[in-house]
Design an enzyme around this catalytic site. Structure first.
Site, short mmCIF file in Angstrom:
data_model
loop_
_atom_site.label_atom_id
_atom_site.label_comp_id
_atom_site.label_asym_id
_atom_site.label_seq_id
_atom_site.Cartn_x
_atom_site.Cartn_y
_atom_site.Cartn_z
N TYR A 52 -7.56 15.15 -8.76
CA TYR A 52 -6.61 14.29 -9.48
C TYR A 52 -5.63 15.15 -10.26
O TYR A 52 -4.41 14.93 -10.20
CB TYR A 52 -7.36 13.35 -10.42
N LYS A 99 -1.39 15.35 -9.71
CA LYS A 99 -0.37 15.11 -10.72
C LYS A 99 0.48 16.36 -10.96
O LYS A 99 1.67 16.27 -11.28
CB LYS A 99 -1.02 14.64 -12.02
N ASP A 144 0.88 -1.16 0.00
CA ASP A 144 0.00 0.00 0.00
C ASP A 144 0.92 1.21 0.00
O ASP A 144 1.53 1.54 1.03
CB ASP A 144 -0.90 -0.01 1.24
N SER A 172 1.07 12.87 -15.27
CA SER A 172 -0.04 12.84 -16.22
C SER A 172 -0.13 14.17 -16.94
O SER A 172 0.27 15.21 -16.41
CB SER A 172 -1.36 12.58 -15.48
#
Length: 248
Positions: free
Chosen positions: A152, A156, A59, A139
């Site tokens: 999100y 990134k 994890d 990303s």
């Protein structure tokens, strides 16, 4: 055999971009730990890829779990040459004020805190040896954010800045840190990015990519292999767009 004799960890290595990177690194001569939260999937991938791979459940947002991964890697390999921070998650497309705290914390832990935790686990040894390559899978969302993938996108963007600050700090120690910025690809996260997977939504998404296709694990693997090889020995702190022109 650009990575012959090297050891590597690929987090999130049991599927998607991570599996592609692991496969490429093996083909180039590396020994690879496939680290994934899904131990069975990691073990299946390691079995499929052959004797130069090992599987490790991790994890990446948990300090104890990351430390256990590091201990297993040092026990098996003695040292780590290449670290690929590939594990990542997203939330569903949602107005920023409606993303739940639970989803935010999950994105934070997997996409951001993981980079901090793996750095704590592996950077001291890399600095002591004066060598090492770290690659963060960021990303295009961190460079050209799209609405409703708000936190999100932010995670990134954080990863890209983390890459640059790690690179400038670790350069005197001989440790290089880079990132790759893929556009969405045929991975388990694709449906989450799009909200739903229909021909119409795919066509709309593809219309934003000048080369007209999604990225593939092979695309990411080729870029990762170059940046982690000695061919890129003068490259650090870059966030390479592997996106078919999406960010132009």
């Amino acid at each position: 055999m650009r990575l012959e004799g090297k050891t590597a960890i690929v987090t999130g290595g049991a599927s998607g971009f991570g599996a592609g990177i692991a496969q490429k690194f093996l083909a180039e001569g590396a020994r690879v730990m496939i680290a994934d939260i899904n131990h069975d999937a990691a073990q299946d991938m390691a079995t499929q890829l052959g004797p130069n791979t090992i599987a490790q459940q991790v994890d990446v947002g948990d300090q104890v779990s990351v430390r256990a991964m590091a201990d297993a890697a040092y026990s098996e390999y003695g040292q780590l040459d290449i670290l690929i921070n590939n594990a990542g998650v997203t939330h569903l497309p949602t107005p920023l004020e409606d993303v739940t705290e639970e989803d935010f914390d999950r994105v934070f832990n997997v996409n951001m805190k993981s980079v901090y935790l793996t750095a704590r686990a592996f950077v001291p040894d890399m600095k002591a040896r004066g060598a090492g390559a770290i690659l963060n899978v960021a990303s295009t969302a961190g460079l050209s954010p799209r609405p409703n993938l708000n936190w999100y996108n932010a995670s990134k963007g954080w990863m890209i800045t983390a890459t640059k600050t790690m690179a400038v700090e670790l350069a005197p120690s001989g440790v290089r840190v880079n990132a790759i910025c893929p556009v969405a690809g045929e991975t388990p996260l694709l449906k989450s990015f799009m909200g739903e997977d229909t021909p119409e939504i795919r066509a709309k998404f593809l219309s934003t990519i000048p080369l007209g296709r999604f990225s593939t694990p092979e695309d990411m693997a080729n870029a990762a292999c170059f940046l982690c090889s000695d061919e890129a020995s003068m490259i650090t702190g870059t966030a390479l767009e592997v996106d078919g022109g999406r960010c132009i």
